[in-house]
Design a protein around this motif. Structure first.
Motif, PDB file in Angstrom:
ATOM      1  N   ASP A 171       0.644  -0.966  -0.380  1.00 28.69           N
ATOM      2  CA  ASP A 171      -0.204  -0.276   0.387  1.00 28.69           C
ATOM      3  C   ASP A 171       1.226   0.940  -0.372  1.00 28.69           C
ATOM      4  O   ASP A 171       1.897   1.115   0.597  1.00 28.69           O
ATOM      5  N   ASP A 172       0.509   2.186  -0.677  1.00 29.50           N
ATOM      6  CA  ASP A 172       0.805   3.420  -0.502  1.00 29.50           C
ATOM      7  C   ASP A 172       1.397   3.724   1.251  1.00 29.50           C
ATOM      8  O   ASP A 172       0.185   4.716   1.434  1.00 29.50           O
ATOM      9  N   VAL A 173       2.599   4.562   1.785  1.00 29.61           N
ATOM     10  CA  VAL A 173       3.035   5.089   2.993  1.00 29.61           C
ATOM     11  C   VAL A 173       3.773   6.229   2.565  1.00 29.61           C
ATOM     12  O   VAL A 173       4.612   6.427   2.377  1.00 29.61           O
ATOM     13  N   GLU A 174       3.049   6.889   3.497  1.00 29.21           N
ATOM     14  CA  GLU A 174       4.273   8.480   3.594  1.00 29.21           C
ATOM     15  C   GLU A 174       5.615   8.347   3.705  1.00 29.21           C
ATOM     16  O   GLU A 174       5.396   7.220   4.981  1.00 29.21           O
ATOM     17  N   LEU A 175       6.609   8.325   3.390  1.00 30.36           N
ATOM     18  CA  LEU A 175       8.121   8.617   4.000  1.00 30.36           C
ATOM     19  C   LEU A 175       8.443   9.548   4.475  1.00 30.36           C
ATOM     20  O   LEU A 175       8.567  10.922   4.294  1.00 30.36           O
ATOM     21  N   VAL A 176       8.769  10.086   5.860  1.00 30.99           N
ATOM     22  CA  VAL A 176       8.630  10.672   6.945  1.00 30.99           C
ATOM     23  C   VAL A 176       9.990  10.684   7.190  1.00 30.99           C
ATOM     24  O   VAL A 176      10.769   9.696   8.682  1.00 30.99           O
ATOM     25  N   PRO A 177      10.150  11.177   6.515  1.00 25.71           N
ATOM     26  CA  PRO A 177      12.895  10.816   7.013  1.00 25.71           C
ATOM     27  C   PRO A 177      12.921  11.857   8.213  1.00 25.71           C
ATOM     28  O   PRO A 177      11.908  12.585   8.820  1.00 25.71           O
ATOM     29  N   LEU A 178      13.881  10.658   8.593  1.00 22.18           N
ATOM     30  CA  LEU A 178      13.609  11.902  10.470  1.00 22.18           C
ATOM     31  C   LEU A 178      15.004  13.178   9.946  1.00 22.18           C
ATOM     32  O   LEU A 178      15.554  13.610   8.897  1.00 22.18           O
ATOM     33  N   VAL A 179      13.726  13.928  11.019  1.00 26.35           N
ATOM     34  CA  VAL A 179      14.018  15.460  10.713  1.00 26.35           C
ATOM     35  C   VAL A 179      15.420  15.489  12.002  1.00 26.35           C
ATOM     36  O   VAL A 179      14.606  15.689  13.152  1.00 26.35           O
ATOM     37  N   ALA A 180      16.883  15.349  11.853  1.00 23.99           N
ATOM     38  CA  ALA A 180      17.565  16.329  13.321  1.00 23.99           C
ATOM     39  C   ALA A 180      17.694  17.583  13.716  1.00 23.99           C
ATOM     40  O   ALA A 180      18.631  17.696  14.860  1.00 23.99           O
ATOM     41  N   SER A 181      17.372  18.276  13.154  1.00 26.42           N
ATOM     42  CA  SER A 181      17.442  19.530  13.838  1.00 26.42           C
ATOM     43  C   SER A 181      16.375  20.605  13.223  1.00 26.42           C
ATOM     44  O   SER A 181      15.290  20.399  12.274  1.00 26.42           O
ATOM     45  N   GLY A 182      16.211  21.633  13.668  1.00 27.94           N
ATOM     46  CA  GLY A 182      15.477  23.091  13.524  1.00 27.94           C
ATOM     47  C   GLY A 182      15.577  23.569  11.376  1.00 27.94           C
ATOM     48  O   GLY A 182      16.428  22.717  10.449  1.00 27.94           O
ATOM     49  N   ALA A 183      15.052  24.366  11.305  1.00 27.76           N
ATOM     50  CA  ALA A 183      15.109  24.821  10.443  1.00 27.76           C
ATOM     51  C   ALA A 183      16.487  25.795   9.878  1.00 27.76           C
ATOM     52  O   ALA A 183      17.658  26.077   8.950  1.00 27.76           O
ATOM     53  N   THR A 184      17.690  25.843  11.056  1.00 30.66           N
ATOM     54  CA  THR A 184      19.354  26.063  10.750  1.00 30.66           C
ATOM     55  C   THR A 184      20.506  25.553  10.080  1.00 30.66           C
ATOM     56  O   THR A 184      20.308  24.486  10.342  1.00 30.66           O
ATOM     57  N   ALA A 185      20.359  25.732   8.796  1.00 25.44           N
ATOM     58  CA  ALA A 185      21.266  25.319   7.756  1.00 25.44           C
ATOM     59  C   ALA A 185      22.765  24.672   8.550  1.00 25.44           C
ATOM     60  O   ALA A 185      23.325  26.185   9.645  1.00 25.44           O
ATOM     61  N   TRP A 186      23.117  23.774   8.452  1.00 27.68           N
ATOM     62  CA  TRP A 186      24.148  23.156   9.228  1.00 27.68           C
ATOM     63  C   TRP A 186      25.788  23.998   8.445  1.00 27.68           C
ATOM     64  O   TRP A 186      26.099  24.278   7.341  1.00 27.68           O
ATOM     65  N   SER A 187      26.554  24.363   9.522  1.00 25.73           N
ATOM     66  CA  SER A 187      27.475  24.950   9.004  1.00 25.73           C
ATOM     67  C   SER A 187      28.586  23.545   7.643  1.00 25.73           C
ATOM     68  O   SER A 187      28.483  21.706   8.641  1.00 25.73           O
ATOM     69  N   ASP A 188      29.769  23.081   7.362  1.00 22.45           N
ATOM     70  CA  ASP A 188      30.442  22.719   6.042  1.00 22.45           C
ATOM     71  C   ASP A 188      31.267  21.821   7.359  1.00 22.45           C
ATOM     72  O   ASP A 188      31.389  20.643   7.009  1.00 22.45           O
ATOM     73  N   GLU A 189      31.479  21.820   8.598  1.00 25.49           N
ATOM     74  CA  GLU A 189      32.163  21.928   9.864  1.00 25.49           C
ATOM     75  C   GLU A 189      31.659  20.446  10.372  1.00 25.49           C
ATOM     76  O   GLU A 189      32.055  19.617  10.592  1.00 25.49           O
ATOM     77  N   ASP A 190      30.298  20.398  10.301  1.00 25.35           N
ATOM     78  CA  ASP A 190      29.225  20.503  10.958  1.00 25.35           C
ATOM     79  C   ASP A 190      28.671  19.152  10.092  1.00 25.35           C
ATOM     80  O   ASP A 190      28.779  18.183  10.575  1.00 25.35           O
ATOM     81  N   ILE A 191      28.542  19.698   8.905  1.00 24.69           N
ATOM     82  CA  ILE A 191      28.198  18.345   8.350  1.00 24.69           C
ATOM     83  C   ILE A 191      29.499  16.894   7.986  1.00 24.69           C
ATOM     84  O   ILE A 191      29.320  16.014   8.016  1.00 24.69           O
ATOM     85  N   SER A 192      30.621  17.666   7.634  1.00 23.92           N
ATOM     86  CA  SER A 192      31.633  16.775   7.730  1.00 23.92           C
ATOM     87  C   SER A 192      31.793  15.398   8.859  1.00 23.92           C
ATOM     88  O   SER A 192      31.786  14.406   8.456  1.00 23.92           O
ATOM     89  N   ALA A 193      31.440  16.014  10.003  1.00 26.07           N
ATOM     90  CA  ALA A 193      31.644  15.829  11.007  1.00 26.07           C
ATOM     91  C   ALA A 193      30.496  14.513  11.154  1.00 26.07           C
ATOM     92  O   ALA A 193      30.658  13.495  11.483  1.00 26.07           O
ATOM     93  N   TYR A 194      29.666  14.931  10.148  1.00 30.75           N
ATOM     94  CA  TYR A 194      28.105  13.887  10.544  1.00 30.75           C
ATOM     95  C   TYR A 194      28.718  12.937   9.407  1.00 30.75           C
ATOM     96  O   TYR A 194      28.164  12.285   9.837  1.00 30.75           O
ATOM     97  N   LEU A 195      28.893  13.170   8.475  1.00 28.87           N
ATOM     98  CA  LEU A 195      29.644  12.329   6.823  1.00 28.87           C
ATOM     99  C   LEU A 195      30.561  11.492   7.447  1.00 28.87           C
ATOM    100  O   LEU A 195      30.170   9.989   7.233  1.00 28.87           O
TER     101      LEU A 195
END
Length: 850
Positions: A342-366
């Motif tokens: 059946d069709d089911v909505e995909l709700v991805p994990l939202v890790a934080s609010g609307a503030t964009a991450w810095s490149d350093e934070d993204i790199s640490a996450y990846l």
């Protein structure tokens, strides 16, 4: 004089007591002294290494990493570094350095405790081989005696060689060869002076001074080593300064694996443990050479992965792995299917609010997300405006690189609805992704990055040498990282139409010929026990009436297969199938067998097809060609049973594999499987037809090399849960399977994507063996066939040809498009000629033959 005599007596007594004490201690420690043979025949705890047939390293197994080296293989600067730091008088002392001992005694008197230091390289070697590290008098005494014993038995260079190959350097690296590989990914002759100094400083405390875990401590210890080398005039002041300023931070490197084949390596590991036990298998330094060809193995992995990505893309995009921050440029949420489809909505994990991450934070996450197969984790940082001329998105890769993905990388990504449906094609990149999306990307054939996702179906590919059963390539899934389950060996799946060549082979041994007519008409069989009618159907649901056996196999007609089994009987059919190595207990004792209800592994199927490829011989698959010990001596060499008439090749004699069907039978099945690829009839006269594997003819790489000497058969189960293609040229047989690990899930269907050209999406509609599995076989064979002798098929003895009428299968005197030459076993060719007005029916009634 009395005092002097007393002192002399006292000294003599002390000397005698000292000698007695030394002799007593020697007698006490003598059982611990190694023999000369034991010293010279050191058995390194060296890991097992697995190689391809052409010498490329596939994998390494064992807790201890060790690369034994001869003294002449170790560069002089490395020797100088160790001697300057650990034992400057190594070539002058007799195993014990009196100056070092004096220094150790001074420390004992001044501190009241036994301190480290004072041990020569020979003493360290004695401790590493035979003693513990406890700071006790008896251990130090044993160490001294063993060191003296070693010096008596071995040359200095032999002692130094043992030392440099034995000592621990941390991170499971033992010896300088392994240390160079583990810390720098180099061989010892490639190391810089700074790197040599770091390694030479490790024996003091490998767990707390290694450059991976403690770079600053490693830097300090490196300075000590360089200072000692400078003091000993082994390096110049300039070399000292340059090495002192070099960076220290590094990371743990794995073995220099040059060929990816983890499923194959695991097959070898299991067999080696079964042969030798875990301890010996992992520590005896075995070098295992497999039957796999590096080029073909790479081609197999690439083919499986590319094919799964193609399937995944035509079925739609399932959305990001997670959403790190929300954005105003938020695309419509993709959809996924649940177990009921059946069709089911995909709700991805939202890790934080609307503030964009810095490149350093993204790199640490990846950094916390590893790559899978060819998939690299990335985060979208910017999306082009909807009205921009060029639709692009900027992503930050796990490698730290920022790349721009053009519209061509995204336009495939229709929303996935369920296995049967896809949403509308996207008009902009913003319809697909938004800043903050954690996604996967992969390189395309032009090495440009492309949006991707982890494929949901699984796949396996196994390739064998039909002459002896040697495994040329094995892929057990998309990624060993995701799943260690080897589907090529372990997945027992319904064979579908891949079983039909074996059914037809039985028919040819029991009165049928390629020209025999069988009724391709619907079957309705009432089962009074269940109250349900069995109605096997063709796929597609098209019926042609009486057709020849050749056509029945080439077009994969289900009802023809059922009628053949009915004519033969289940018992006769099962008896014949067991000749191909299939277990009798695994074969259903009913008519569903003709449609492939039997469950088989890809390896079992490939082994069965190898019988058709080699002239009728049943070979045993094997993966280990030979095993060498740590000294390079061959301790095992495979002696496979070979499919040959005269089993003698060069200086080696081979045992002949059992011939399970006749050479004539295999030749005729090859002919029918050739028609599955090339079709038949006359297109000019509008009687032409395609076999189910016609896509092979589009591959110039295969056709140019093999011509028409390529044979195969598609396979699809009725519910499209399993898809197959098995085929071969004279030197290689390969089987591909594609399906979901979840046995309840079907492979579904796809529609055309309006963003893509017809060439980009040559496959749509319901999935099937010809669409889902065959493309992987073609891609693999395009690589593999370049190194395989695709020899012409020779006609065996007792095979005759005769011109037949295509409509009736009888002999014909015509030479036009209504006839063809057909092959027959001697004595089985028709004797009647077709009459242009012949309306004779070859069928008695519904479901009947003759």
């Amino acid at each position: 004089m009395k005092v002097l005599k007393f002192l002399l007596k006292l000294g003599l007594l002390g000397f005698v007591l000292g000698v007695v004490a030394v002799v007593a201690i020697y007698i006490y420690v003598r059982p611990d002294l190694p023999s000369v043979q034991e010293l010279r025949d050191v058995r390194w705890q060296t890991p097992m290494q697995v190689y391809s047939a052409d010498g490329e390293l596939i994998s390494q197994f064992g807790e201890m990493r060790r690369i034994p080296l001869r003294i002449e293989e170790i560069p002089q600067p490395m020797i100088d570094a160790f001697l300057s730091t650990e034992d400057t008088r190594f070539y002058d002392h007799f195993g014990i350095d009196p100056i070092g001992v004096g220094r150790a005694l001074f420390l004992l008197v001044s501190t009241g405790e036994i301190q480290g230091g004072g041990s020569t390289i020979t003493q360290q070697l004695a401790r590493n081989f035979y003693l513990s590290y406890e700071q006790t008098w008896i251990r130090k005494i044993k160490e001294a005696f063993i060191a003296l014993h070693i010096e008596q038995q071995l040359e200095k260079d032999e002692i130094l060689t043992l030392y440099l190959n034995k000592i621990s350097f941390g991170h499971r690296a033992f010896g300088v060869g392994a240390a160079a590989q583990v810390y720098y990914g180099k061989t010892v002759d490639q190391l810089t002076l700074a790197e040599i100094a770091v390694i030479a400083g490790l024996p003091k405390a490998p767990s707390t001074m290694n450059p991976v875990s403690y770079p600053e401590r490693a830097r300090g210890r490196r300075a000590v080593v360089l200072g000692r080398m400078l003091d000993e005039r082994k390096i110049s002041q300039q070399e000292y300064q340059e090495a002192l300023q070099a960076p220290v931070k590094t990371y743990v490197h794995g073995a220099e694996v040059t060929m990816e084949a983890p499923y194959l390596a695991e097959m070898v590991r299991q067999e080696m443990v079964a042969r030798f036990g875990e301890e010996e298998a992992y520590t005896a330094g075995f070098k295992v050479y497999t039957t796999a060809n590096a080029k073909q193995q790479r081609g197999a992995i690439q083919a499986v992965r590319d094919n799964l990505h193609r399937y995944d893309e035509r079925h739609g995009y399932r959305g990001p792995v997670s959403v790190l921050w929300e954005s105003e440029e938020k695309p419509p949420q993709p959809r996924v299917a649940n177990a009921n489809n059946d069709d089911v909505e995909l709700v991805p994990l939202v890790a934080s609010g609307a503030t964009a991450w810095s490149d350093e934070d993204i790199s640490a996450y990846l950094e916390q997300h590893r790559s899978i197969g060819r998939l690299v984790p990335a985060v979208v940082t910017q999306v082009a405006a909807a009205d921009a001329e060029e639709q692009t998105a900027e992503v930050l890769l796990r490698t730290g690189e920022k790349v721009t993905l053009p519209w061509g990388s995204w336009r495939w990504a229709r929303p996935y609805m369920n296995d049967e449906r896809q949403g509308p094609a996207p008009k902009t990149v913003a319809d697909v992704v938004a800043p903050g999306h954690h996604i996967w990307v992969r390189p395309d054939p032009e090495n440009q990055w492309r949006l991707a996702q982890v494929p949901e179906p699984s796949s396996a590919l196994i390739a064998l040498r039909p002459q002896d059963g040697g495994i040329a390539a094995a892929v057990g899934g998309y990624s060993f990282t995701l799943s260690q389950y080897n589907r090529a060996l372990q997945a027992e799946r319904q064979a579908g139409s891949n079983i039909k060549p074996f059914i037809y082979s039985a028919a040819l041994d029991n009165g049928f010929t390629l020209a025999s007519l069988v009724n391709d008409a619907p079957i309705n069989q009432w089962n009074p026990g269940t109250g349900v009618a069995w109605r096997p159907r063709n796929s597609p649901d098209v019926y042609e009436g009486p057709i020849r056996v050749r056509q029945g196999l080439a077009k994969s007609k289900n009802v023809v297969s059922v009628r053949l089994l009915r004519a033969l009987g289940v018992d006769t059919t099962v008896d014949h199938l067991t000749k191909f190595g299939f277990e009798r207990s695994e074969l259903p004792r009913n008519e569903s067998l003709s449609l492939g209800s039997a469950s088989m592994t890809p390896l079992q199927v490939a082994r069965g097809y190898a019988v058709f490829a080699n002239g009728g011989y049943l070979v045993d698959p094997y993966v280990i060609e030979r095993i060498e010990d740590a000294d390079g001596e061959v301790v095992y060499e495979a002696k496979p049973k070979v499919a040959c008439v005269s089993c003698e090749t060069g200086d080696r004699e081979f045992e002949q594999a059992p011939q399970v069907i006749s050479e004539q039978n295999t030749f005729l099945i090859q002919q029918a499987m050739s028609s599955a690829i090339w079709g038949g009839g006359s297109w000019a006269h509008k009687t032409g037809w395609n076999g189910t594997a016609w896509r092979v003819t589009r591959s110039s790489a295969i056709v140019d090399k093999a011509g028409r000497n390529v044979f195969g058969k598609t396979g699809t189960t009725n519910d499209v849960k399993d898809t197959w293609f098995s085929g071969f040229v004279s030197g290689l047989v390969a089987t591909v399977w594609v399906g979901h690990d979840n046995l309840e899930r079907t492979l579904g269907r796809s529609t055309m994507n309006s963003n893509l050209t017809s060439k980009e999406q040559s496959i749509s509609g319901a999935e099937a063996g010809a669409k889902t599995a065959l493309p992987a076989w073609i891609e693999f064979m395009e690589v593999a066939i370049q190194d395989v002798p695709a020899l012409p098929t020779s006609t065996p003895p007792d095979i005759v040809s005769a011109r037949i009428d295509l409509a009736t299968g009888k002999l014909s005197k015509r030479t036009d498009h209504t006839t063809r030459f057909e092959y027959f076993m001697s004595g089985t060719a028709p004797t009647d000629y077709a009459d242009s007005n012949d309306q004779e029916s070859v069928f008695e009634s519904e479901g009947g033959l003759f």
